[in-house]
Design a protein around this motif. Structure first.
Motif, mmCIF file in Angstrom:
data_model
loop_
_atom_site.group_PDB
_atom_site.id
_atom_site.type_symbol
_atom_site.label_atom_id
_atom_site.label_comp_id
_atom_site.label_asym_id
_atom_site.label_seq_id
_atom_site.Cartn_x
_atom_site.Cartn_y
_atom_site.Cartn_z
ATOM 1 N N THR B 10 3.898 4.117 -6.999
ATOM 2 C CA THR B 10 4.695 4.323 -5.784
ATOM 3 C C THR B 10 4.120 5.443 -4.931
ATOM 4 N N MET B 164 9.400 3.334 1.147
ATOM 5 C CA MET B 164 9.121 1.917 1.015
ATOM 6 C C MET B 164 8.613 1.496 -0.362
ATOM 7 N N THR B 165 7.814 2.327 -1.001
ATOM 8 C CA THR B 165 7.252 1.883 -2.282
ATOM 9 C C THR B 165 8.287 1.932 -3.404
ATOM 10 N N TRP B 168 10.899 -0.853 -2.541
ATOM 11 C CA TRP B 168 10.436 -2.204 -2.883
ATOM 12 C C TRP B 168 10.639 -2.491 -4.362
ATOM 13 N N LYS B 169 10.302 -1.508 -5.187
ATOM 14 C CA LYS B 169 10.428 -1.718 -6.635
ATOM 15 C C LYS B 169 11.881 -2.008 -7.014
ATOM 16 N N ASP B 172 13.320 -5.249 -4.268
ATOM 17 C CA ASP B 172 12.639 -6.546 -4.221
ATOM 18 C C ASP B 172 11.985 -6.946 -5.537
ATOM 19 N N LYS B 173 11.370 -5.988 -6.208
ATOM 20 C CA LYS B 173 10.704 -6.361 -7.469
ATOM 21 C C LYS B 173 11.753 -6.534 -8.572
ATOM 22 N N TRP B 191 16.046 -2.011 5.933
ATOM 23 C CA TRP B 191 15.095 -2.376 4.888
ATOM 24 C C TRP B 191 14.343 -3.646 5.266
ATOM 25 N N SER B 195 10.332 -3.500 5.806
ATOM 26 C CA SER B 195 9.532 -4.199 4.792
ATOM 27 C C SER B 195 8.828 -5.436 5.357
ATOM 28 N N PHE B 200 2.808 -3.002 5.383
ATOM 29 C CA PHE B 200 3.465 -3.117 4.081
ATOM 30 C C PHE B 200 3.036 -4.399 3.374
ATOM 31 N N LYS B 201 2.943 -5.465 4.136
ATOM 32 C CA LYS B 201 2.496 -6.734 3.550
ATOM 33 C C LYS B 201 1.071 -6.592 3.006
ATOM 34 N N LEU B 204 1.313 -4.939 -0.346
ATOM 35 C CA LEU B 204 1.824 -5.841 -1.388
ATOM 36 C C LEU B 204 0.742 -6.771 -1.915
#
Lengths: 253, 207
Positions: B10, B164-165, B168-169, B172-173, B191, B195, B200-201, B204
């Motif tokens: 992250t 964001m990191t 995301w975890k 989304d993860k 968000w 995101s 950001f994409k 990923l």
């Protein structure tokens, strides 16, 4: 911007009855040439370091507004409207409000860059290193320091013995940090290099507090000790300690 | 320019995001996998005495702490890519304020939740407790984001990026975090907005 009366703490609808700083009254708060800085807080290390940066920058015209933590004032609506995390300090620079002590320190250091002690470094590289050591404090030093400081206060306030295990385990975490500081300070006079900066400033009140819990908290690290003696004896910090007596905050002994 | 770390971390991801937002392509990612103990190697400890990632080497600048590195990137590349620090001293102060909120209030809470979800079997009671604490922080974000589009104001900045990191975890993860969007429509919209940013994409794709 909402204004609350400092006396009755109610939302002011009539500016004339609310006791504001006279210079910021009215519809055009900054039409005066004189500025007024307000610092909301109490006698904690984080508030001290916000006051410290103001004094290093020779900003003496500061009004201290006591937020009585013991009376739960930080949880009251009038304070939470300004600082939603109900933490101290909070800075009010005319009509601009800012919280988080490290953000306040950066703002004041930049706003008054032309006066007082230089605090940010001159080049892109120097400024980056200053920021690095401020982050080191925030991410590595602060949590164990805060745990020790809070436990020391709670034991005093609730008249119970210190949780020795908690104190010891957090001092162990600080060992690792002080080892790194010792190595850095054996090569440099200050954390970010040859010059005093906000990276050193953010530590002064916390180290002062730490020594009150355990007088030999960092005695075994020679360079850390010498560095602390240097930053502690700066006139701006001595003035912070002098001003601290203006707030009737119960000190943890 | 060399960035030491790993894209799935992250903190390293935070720096990669800032480089992508600033359209900086000329750097090398040198893998240092702390989970394999690579942070404790003497040659790395000489550069980063805490044995942590990331670390940036840029000419004669050697810099660590991700939030210091992203500030350096924002300042160095001020004239290109996305503006990440607002436009004036008051904007910068607000960015710094919310970077501190992320680093102190949000980060502590989200790491507790991530600690639970990333190590099955999941202790459901502990998950509820840690998500509850993060929820209290997000209640304040909900209020803030009902007044401004982004955290520091009506402009995307390092303050949003910094979330964001880890976000995301958890959101989304590990889907357990998405429950926190219920009753917090502004946090959800914020968000979804941040995101969907191209930078950001791009990150990923590396994870």
């Amino acid at each position: 911007m909402e204004r609350y009366c400092l006396d009755c703490r109610k939302l002011a609808v009539d500016f004339s009855v609310a006791r504001f700083t006279p210079l910021c009254q009215g519809s055009n708060p900054c039409s005066n040439t004189r500025e007024n800085m307000k610092l909301y807080g109490a006698g904690t290390a984080n508030v001290h370091r916000a006051l410290l940066v103001l004094f290093e920058k020779e900003v003496w015209d500061v009004e201290l507004v006591h937020v009585n933590l013991l009376a739960g004032e930080h949880m009251k609506p009038w304070y939470q409207a300004m600082q939603p995390f109900h933490q101290i300090p909070l800075l009010e620079d005319c009509d601009f409000r800012l919280y988080e002590s490290r953000a306040i320190i950066r703002y004041i250091a930049e706003k008054y860059e032309g006066q007082g002690a230089p605090l940010l470094g001159k080049t892109l590289k120097e400024r980056a290193l200053v920021n690095q050591w401020v982050e080191v404090e925030g991410q590595n030093f602060f949590a164990p320091y805060e745990a020790i400081s809070l436990e020391s206060f709670k034991a005093f306030y609730f008249k119970r013995p210190l949780d020795k295990q908690l104190i010891t385990s957090n001092f162990e975490k600080l060992e690792k940090v002080f080892n790194v500081y010792e190595a850095q300070l054996s090569r440099n006079k200050y954390l970010a290099g040859d010059h005093y900066s906000i990276a050193d400033l953010v530590h002064t009140p916390s180290l002062h507090r730490l020594k009150r819990v355990e007088v030999d908290a960092f005695a075994k690290w020679k360079h850390v000790t010498a560095w602390y003696e240097d930053i502690r004896s700066r006139p701006a910090f001595q003035k912070v300690l002098e001003w601290d007596s203006k707030w009737p905050f119960v000190k943890a002994e | 320019m060399k960035l030491y770390g790993i894209a799935s971390s992250t903190c390293t991801g935070r720096v990669l995001l800032s480089l992508f937002e600033k359209e900086v392509e000329d750097f090398e990612l040198v893998i240092v996998n702390v989970r394999k103990g690579e942070g404790k190697k003497p040659e790395y400890l000489r550069l980063q005495p805490f044995g942590l990632i990331p670390l940036l080497e840029d000419g004669d600048v050697t810099l660590y702490e991700s939030r210091a590195i992203i500030r350096y990137i924002a300042n160095k590349y001020e004239g290109q890519g996305t503006a990440l620090y607002g436009k004036d001293i008051k904007d910068r102060a607000k960015v710094d304020q919310w970077l501190e909120v992320e680093g102190q209030n949000f980060n502590v809470a989200i790491r507790s939740s991530l600690g639970v979800v990333s190590k099955p079997p999941i202790d459901e009671a502990l998950l509820t407790e840690t998500l509850g604490k993060l929820g209290k922080v997000l209640d304040i974000y909900e209020d803030r984001l009902s007044n401004t589009q982004y955290l520091a104001g009506d402009f995307f900045s390092l303050a949003d990026l910094s979330h964001m990191t880890t976000g995301w975890k958890l959101f989304d993860k590990y889907k357990q975090g998405s429950i926190l969007f219920e009753g917090r429509p502004h946090v959800k919209a914020w968000w979804e907005n941040i995101s969907s940013r191209p930078a950001f994409k791009k990150l990923l794709e590396m994870i």
